[in-house]
Structures are given as C-alpha cells and as structure tokens.
Design an enzyme around this catalytic site. Structure first.
Site, PDB file in Angstrom:
ATOM      1  NE  ARG A 123      -3.775  -0.218   2.189  1.00  0.00           N
ATOM      2  CZ  ARG A 123      -4.629   0.028   3.176  1.00  0.00           C
ATOM      3  NH1 ARG A 123      -4.633  -0.742   4.245  1.00  0.00           N
ATOM      4  NH2 ARG A 123      -5.446   1.037   3.090  1.00  0.00           N
ATOM      5  CG  ASP A 322     -13.262   1.502   5.310  1.00  0.00           C
ATOM      6  OD1 ASP A 322     -12.479   1.580   4.337  1.00  0.00           O
ATOM      7  OD2 ASP A 322     -12.965   1.913   6.450  1.00  0.00           O
ATOM      8  NE  ARG A 396     -13.444  -2.142   6.318  1.00  0.00           N
ATOM      9  CZ  ARG A 396     -13.750  -2.145   7.618  1.00  0.00           C
ATOM     10  NH1 ARG A 396     -14.777  -2.856   8.043  1.00  0.00           N
ATOM     11  NH2 ARG A 396     -13.029  -1.469   8.493  1.00  0.00           N
TER      12      ARG A 396
END
Ligand code: S3P
Length: 439
Positions: A123, A322, A396
């Site tokens: 990231r 999110d 997620r």
C-alpha cells in the site's frame, strides 16, 4: 494457513446485539493516550489485530498499556515524550495504525523502522511521507513510490505547514495533524471533501486547540495549534458503523428479519452507507440518538426490505469508503442498476476492492462491471450464489461475500476468512447469535 468458510441462505435474523468498538476511534484513543500527560482510560476498545498492533507500537515507544476490569489504560508520555523502540514497529494489516504513527514519530528525534504484512507492504505510503517530509521527517524511501518496510527519522524541530490533500484521506489528514501537535505555530490541512473527523474531535476532547473552516463545495481547512499539551481522558468507544454495515446488510436480505444493533457510531462523516440504503428503500430506524464522549451514537432497528438500484455520487465516497464492497453485494439483491461513482481510493485499500468486488460478484453469478473509477452492479432482486470468492487478504471482501451468501440461493465460500480477525473477530459469532449459519 488459509481458512475457507461458507455461508448459506439464512433463516430470519432476530434479536439485539452490540458490535465491537469503532476501529478508527480505537486507534486514535491509544495514540492520543500515549501523547497525553496522565492516564487515558478506554472502554469498548476494539480488540482486533489492527488495533492490537497499534497498542503494541505505542507500548514499544514507551507508553504503558494495560487492561484491567474491561478497561484499557494508557500511561501517556506527553507530546514529544516517546522513546525509540527496541525493534521495528510491525503494523500487521493496518494502514491506519502505520500512517497515523508515521505522523507521531515525525515529531520525535528518533529513527524507527515501520513494517507490516504482505497486504500492507503493497500500500502507498508516499501520500503520508510527502507532507511529513515537508515538515522535516527524513526517509531514504522515494516518496512517490514508498512502501513498507521503511526507516524514518523524526525530529524535535518540525516545521508547521499548510497542506492541500491531493486525495480525500482521513489517514493522511490525521498524520499531518498529529505531527502538527509537535510543531511550533499552526499546521493546516485542507481537504477537498470532509473525511472522517475523529482525530479532530478527539484532539479537542484531549485539550488541543484546533479549528475548522468551510472552504466551500464541501472542502474544509483544519488547523492545529502546535506545541500542544494533551491531557489524559476517559473514552467510551461506540460501536463500529463499518462492522455494523455487514449485520445491517444481512438483516435486509434474510427474509423476515427484524434486529436491533445497539450503540452504533452515527458521526455524519461515516454515515453515507445508511443514507444510501435509505435511498434504496431500506427500513432502518435510529432509536435513542445521543451524544457520547463528543461523538453521536444511537441504536439501529433494521427490517428486511425490498431494495431498488440507485446512483451513489462521488462526493459521498469518503463517508462510506469502507462500505462499498458490502454495498456492491447488497446492490445485487436490489431491483435495477446501482452505479457507485468515484471509487479510485478503493484500489489502494487492503486489496484493490474495486476489482475484488467485481470479481466476487461475477463468481456469484451477478453482472457487475468496472467503468474507470465507477462500479456498476445489475440488481435482479435475487442472487444465484454458489461461487468461490478470492478475498486477497482483505477482511472486508471476506465479510461482504459471506453476507451475500446469507441471502443467495446457493452457498458462497470465501477462500480465507482468517483476515476477519483484523477488524471484526465477532462477525461469525454475532451473526450466528442472530440466526445465521456458517460452516
Ligand atoms: C481510516 C480512514 C480510511 C478508511 C480506513 C480507516 C481512518 O482510509 O478506509 O479503514 O481511521 O482514518 P483513508 O483515510 O486512507 O481513506
């Protein structure tokens, strides 16, 4: 080792539950507690891997963290009072922990190595290093392409800056404000759209001087007065709306459901998901709205609802960033097309969530396409399911597709449910308590 998990069509869900504490607020409570003078007492702290990594990091920097009688106590060392850690700080899967702590270390005269797991090492860190370097943080990394692991050197002599955020990111905003705590004068961050404001709220609650100014068209400038002193405080962490999102979605699609989720954070900078669901026709009622520790909270009553497709504007993205994977899954159960616009930031989350959501939907027999930075899902009112979904080390994605499985005709399997422990270890037990089954 990967841990596959399967969700099948659920019976009706019913009952009252509480979801664990908000992840964003939990990280910040530990960090501000470490920078305060005196002791900070936290109830409802999220005890998930991401937050535990932040707790270990602040402890390694000299702020004692201990748990007793359900309360976490942080003994603060004062702004600028942390000491060098004995070894590298490992933030596991957590972008928030690592980026906020880069802002903290920037204001300390010490060299620290930051590292993380395979997902976090992919990231971008340049977005935080660029403003922090302008303030005086040193690093050997190339700012434009920096990733962990990296070594940074902070300084007790930071410069205050005015920084225009090139991306709407609460993590970058927070890192600069945390560094600004220890710079002389005023440090200002200008955000194009208001991203979650927990850092600002909590800094004020701990006694820092800061103010926000509207800059028109949704933009905001937040200024922190430097050489600040923070005072240890009592924090009650409300339930995480991003974890609640999966439970809400399950109740909306499992026929005949009627549930209550108690004590959920209702901060407007986090409420885009509920606003969108209401536009889709979802029956969600807020009961007993109140203010706790500077944050709005309330109980949510959710009943199964017929949903229709909607268009979600790009300006709403920061307030539900999110929640797009679970919204994409819900959109498959709606009648008609749902178009989610302006999702560039989804590509740099724990996985490329734009691609992962589209691929997971395709595996479950749903027509979905990525158009530039937009995601379009063709809702048919029902979902075939039966797919094997690649979770790409992303909690997620795993939870979104297990939730989809609870409403689909055929069971849905995710290849690895282990990452759920990074944010919501109680996901399966809580849904099971409400009536869902997993195997
Ligand atoms: C977070 C901010 C968001 C969000 C993340 C938590 C925070 O990231 O995706 O899960 O606590 O500040 P960005 O700020 O990078 O958008």
């Amino acid at each position: 080792m990967k841990q596959p998990l399967t969700a099948s069509a659920s019976a009706r869900l019913s009952g009252r539950i509480r979801v664990p504490g908000d992840k964003s607020i939990s990280h910040r409570a530990l960090i501000l507690g470490a920078l305060a003078t005196g002791t900070t007492c936290i109830t409802g702290l999220l005890e998930a891997e991401d937050v535990l990594a932040t707790a270990e990091a602040v402890a390694a920097l000299g702020a004692e963290v201990e748990k007793s009688n359900g309360e976490v106590k942080v003994k603060g060392q004062g702004v600028g009072g942390l000491r060098p850690p004995a070894s590298a700080l490992d933030f596991g899967n957590s972008g928030t922990g690592s980026r906020l702590m880069l802002g903290v270390v920037a204001g300390h005269d010490m060299e620290v190595e930051f590292t993380g797991d395979a997902s976090l090492r992919r990231r971008p860190m340049g977005r935080v290093l660029a403003p922090l370097a302008a303030m005086g943080l040193q690093t050997d990394a190339n700012e434009d392409h920096a990733t962990l692991p990296l070594v940074v050197r902070g300084t007790g002599d930071l410069l205050p800056i005015v920084y225009d955020l090139p991306v709407p990111s609460a993590q970058v905003k927070s890192a600069v404000l945390l560094a600004g705590l220890h710079a002389p004068g005023r440090t200002t961050v200008v955000e194009p759209v208001a991203a979650r404001d927990h850092t600002e709220r909590m800094l004020g609650y701990f006694g820092a001087e800061l103010y926000a100014e509207d800059r028109g068209a949704g933009a905001r400038a937040v200024t922190i007065c430097g050489d600040a002193e923070l005072h240890g405080a009592r924090i009650a962490v409300p339930g995480d709306p991003s974890s609640s999102a999966f439970i809400i979605a399950a109740a909306l699609i499992a026929r005949g459901s009627d549930i209550v989720i108690e004590n959920v954070l209702l901060n407007p900078t986090r409420s885009g998901f509920i606003a969108t669901l209401r536009e889709m026709g979802a029956d969600i009622e807020v009961v007993g709205g109140r203010d706790e520790g500077g944050e709005p909270v309330g109980d949510l009553r959710v009943r199964t609802s017929a949903l229709k497709g909607v268009s979600v504007p790009p300006g709403r993205a920061p307030s539900m960033i999110d929640e797009y994977p679970i919204l994409a899954c819900l959109a498959a159960f709606a009648e008609g097309e749902t178009e989610m616009q302006g999702l560039a930031e989804l590509k740099v989350k724990e996985s490329d969530r734009l691609a992962a959501s589209a691929a997971g939907l395709a595996a479950c027999g749903v027509l979905a396409r990525v158009e530039g930075d937009d995601l379009v899902v063709e809702g048919k009112g029902e979902v075939e399911g039966g797919g094997l979904v690649d979770t790409l080390m992303d909690h997620r994605i795993a939870m979104a597709f297990l939730t989809l499985g609870l409403g689909a005709r055929k069971p849905v399997t995710v290849d690895d449910a282990s990452m759920i422990g990074t944010s919501f270890p109680d996901f399966v037990p809580l849904l099971t308590k409400l009536g869902a089954t997993f195997e």
